[in-house]
Design a protein around this motif. Structure first.
Motif, PDB file in Angstrom:
ATOM      1  N   LEU A  19       0.828  -1.206   0.000  1.00 48.09           N
ATOM      2  CA  LEU A  19       0.000   0.000   0.000  1.00 48.09           C
ATOM      3  C   LEU A  19       0.862   1.255   0.000  1.00 48.09           C
ATOM      4  N   MET A  20       1.934   1.252   0.777  1.00 45.75           N
ATOM      5  CA  MET A  20       2.846   2.400   0.802  1.00 45.75           C
ATOM      6  C   MET A  20       3.393   2.690  -0.598  1.00 45.75           C
ATOM      7  N   ARG A  21       3.808   1.638  -1.281  1.00 47.33           N
ATOM      8  CA  ARG A  21       4.376   1.803  -2.621  1.00 47.33           C
ATOM      9  C   ARG A  21       3.338   2.384  -3.586  1.00 47.33           C
ATOM     10  N   ALA A  22       2.089   1.869  -3.496  1.00 43.67           N
ATOM     11  CA  ALA A  22       1.034   2.345  -4.388  1.00 43.67           C
ATOM     12  C   ALA A  22       0.682   3.803  -4.106  1.00 43.67           C
ATOM     13  N   LYS A  31       5.254  10.538   3.817  1.00 47.67           N
ATOM     14  CA  LYS A  31       6.064   9.933   4.877  1.00 47.67           C
ATOM     15  C   LYS A  31       5.178   9.015   5.716  1.00 47.67           C
ATOM     16  N   PHE A  32       5.791   7.969   6.260  1.00 51.04           N
ATOM     17  CA  PHE A  32       5.049   6.958   7.015  1.00 51.04           C
ATOM     18  C   PHE A  32       5.773   6.666   8.329  1.00 51.04           C
ATOM     19  N   CYS A  33       4.982   6.445   9.396  1.00 49.55           N
ATOM     20  CA  CYS A  33       5.571   6.141  10.700  1.00 49.55           C
ATOM     21  C   CYS A  33       4.583   5.328  11.522  1.00 49.55           C
ATOM     22  N   GLU A  43      10.488   0.223   2.550  1.00 48.25           N
ATOM     23  CA  GLU A  43       9.806   1.270   1.767  1.00 48.25           C
ATOM     24  C   GLU A  43       9.959   2.648   2.402  1.00 48.25           C
ATOM     25  N   GLY A  44      10.801   2.750   3.438  1.00 48.47           N
ATOM     26  CA  GLY A  44      11.054   4.044   4.066  1.00 48.47           C
ATOM     27  C   GLY A  44      10.231   4.318   5.303  1.00 48.47           C
ATOM     28  N   PHE A  45       9.624   3.290   5.888  1.00 52.24           N
ATOM     29  CA  PHE A  45       8.777   3.455   7.070  1.00 52.24           C
ATOM     30  C   PHE A  45       9.632   3.707   8.312  1.00 52.24           C
TER      31      PHE A  45
END
Length: 379
Positions: A19-22, A31-33, A43-45
């Motif tokens: 989902l993050m990639r999409a 940004k995700f945390c 994916e950079g979480f």
């Protein structure tokens, strides 16, 4: 923009990473945390706690860890209220996430619950909690949105990630070659679960089932994929207790999909692996045992006469199930033998599984992103 996410266990980690990639295809600077696993981190979480922190097996385990998990949840809430994200996505783990979503939604943070809890199978009253907690629910199964619509909950069917991942046609010959098996071998794959408790409760019965099958047909071979060294040791101990060291059982480290693809029949613990076996078009027999207290609670709250995902999706008993006290080696061996020797029944089952696969193959990550983007654009 910033999205907070909480994903529990490996399956949630995988879903969330897709989902993050999409979402980043549409909003590259997102940004995700929160709480997540290694696939999300790739994916950079920004992971405050690892996803495996939330892993529990049944009510008994959840009760033992209640204080620890409640403390983590309160810390997450405090942190997110102090610095509110643009959106919160709870990935599975409903007992942890729905409480968190309700609190954040009350504080003005839009919330999404991905994936729908099994309100159609048990604890149906949770739909009211979902209604309070989530602005939007993302569903893996096509019959779920209509259940939410009755209660005024916005829900979207996005398809199942495994249906996208698995090819429509399963290559049995290729799997056998990969595992070094004879092309004409007769193979039963046995998957007693991924958690220590699951394997402990099923290992003896699975070994006894293999013994009965081998007594009837000494050409049979058995594959047992194990996720960890500990689960392997648990299963090996069951082999020694049964004095079954001479059985042609091959324990694999991983390779569960390869083992199922290579097999003629699969004996499998209830859970996601049953759907995987269906997507691989393999006849199966489902078995499951819970801790007795957990089973009694779930039995009182259950609504469906079956627990395996293929049967739930078909709304009928497509494949046999042996649950709790019904986990009987003689009965399971007889059910496996039926699949081994009834080719017409196997062909008809494969056709049903193919239809099921097509219905779930929707490009889940992009569909989920399309359902979420309107909530972000409002911000």
């Amino acid at each position: 923009m910033r999205i907070a996410m909480v994903a529990g266990e490996a399956s949630g980690d995988l879903l969330a990473s897709h989902l993050m990639r999409a979402l980043r295809q549409h909003l590259p600077q997102l940004k995700f945390c929160g709480i997540g696993g290694p696939k999300m981190e790739a994916e950079g979480f920004e992971a405050w706690w690892p996803a495996e922190t939330l892993a529990v097996n049944g009510y008994v385990d959840a009760l033992k860890r209640y204080r620890e998990l409640s403390g983590i949840r309160k810390q997450v809430l405090k942190r997110l209220k102090a610095d509110p994200p643009d959106l919160f996505i709870g990935v599975d783990a409903p007992d942890f996430n729905l409480w968190l979503e309700e609190k954040l939604r009350g504080a003005g943070v839009p919330t999404v619950h991905y994936i729908s809890p099994s309100i159609w199978a048990w604890r149906g009253k949770r739909v009211f909690k979902v209604k309070r907690a989530a602005d939007c629910v993302l569903c893996l199964f096509p019959f779920e949105p209509a259940l939410y619509a009755r209660h005024g909950v916005q829900a979207h069917f996005v398809g199942h990630p495994l249906a996208d991942e698995f090819p429509l046609h399963s290559d049995q010959a290729g799997a056998r070659e990969l595992l070094g098996l004879a092309p004409d071998a007769r193979i039963v794959a046995m998957l007693p679960g991924s958690r220590n408790g699951e394997v402990s409760r099923l290992a003896d019965s699975f070994v006894a089932t293999a013994q009965r099958l081998y007594e009837s047909d000494s050409t049979l071979r058995f594959l047992v994929p194990m996720v960890t060294r500990h689960t392997r040791e648990i299963f090996e101990a069951a082999i020694y207790r049964a004095q079954a060291q001479d059985l042609p059982i091959r324990i694999l480290f991983g390779h569960s999909h390869d083992a199922m693809r290579a097999a003629d029949v699969v004996l499998v613990a209830s859970g996601t692996a049953t759907l995987e076996a269906a997507l691989l078009k393999r006849p199966m027999v489902i078995a499951y045992r819970l801790a007795n207290l957990s089973y009694q609670i779930m039995k009182r709250l259950a609504y469906l006469p079956y627990v395996g995902l293929p049967n739930i999706l078909a709304r009928e008993m497509l494949v046999p199930e042996f649950i709790q006290d019904a986990v009987d080696p003689a009965a399971m061996a007889a059910a496996i033998e039926k699949w081994l020797y009834d080719r017409e029944a196997c062909r008809a089952l494969s056709e049903r599984f193919d239809t099921m696969h097509q219905s779930l193959r929707q490009g889940h990550a992009e569909r989920a992103a399309q359902a979420i983007l309107p909530l972000l654009r409002r911000r």
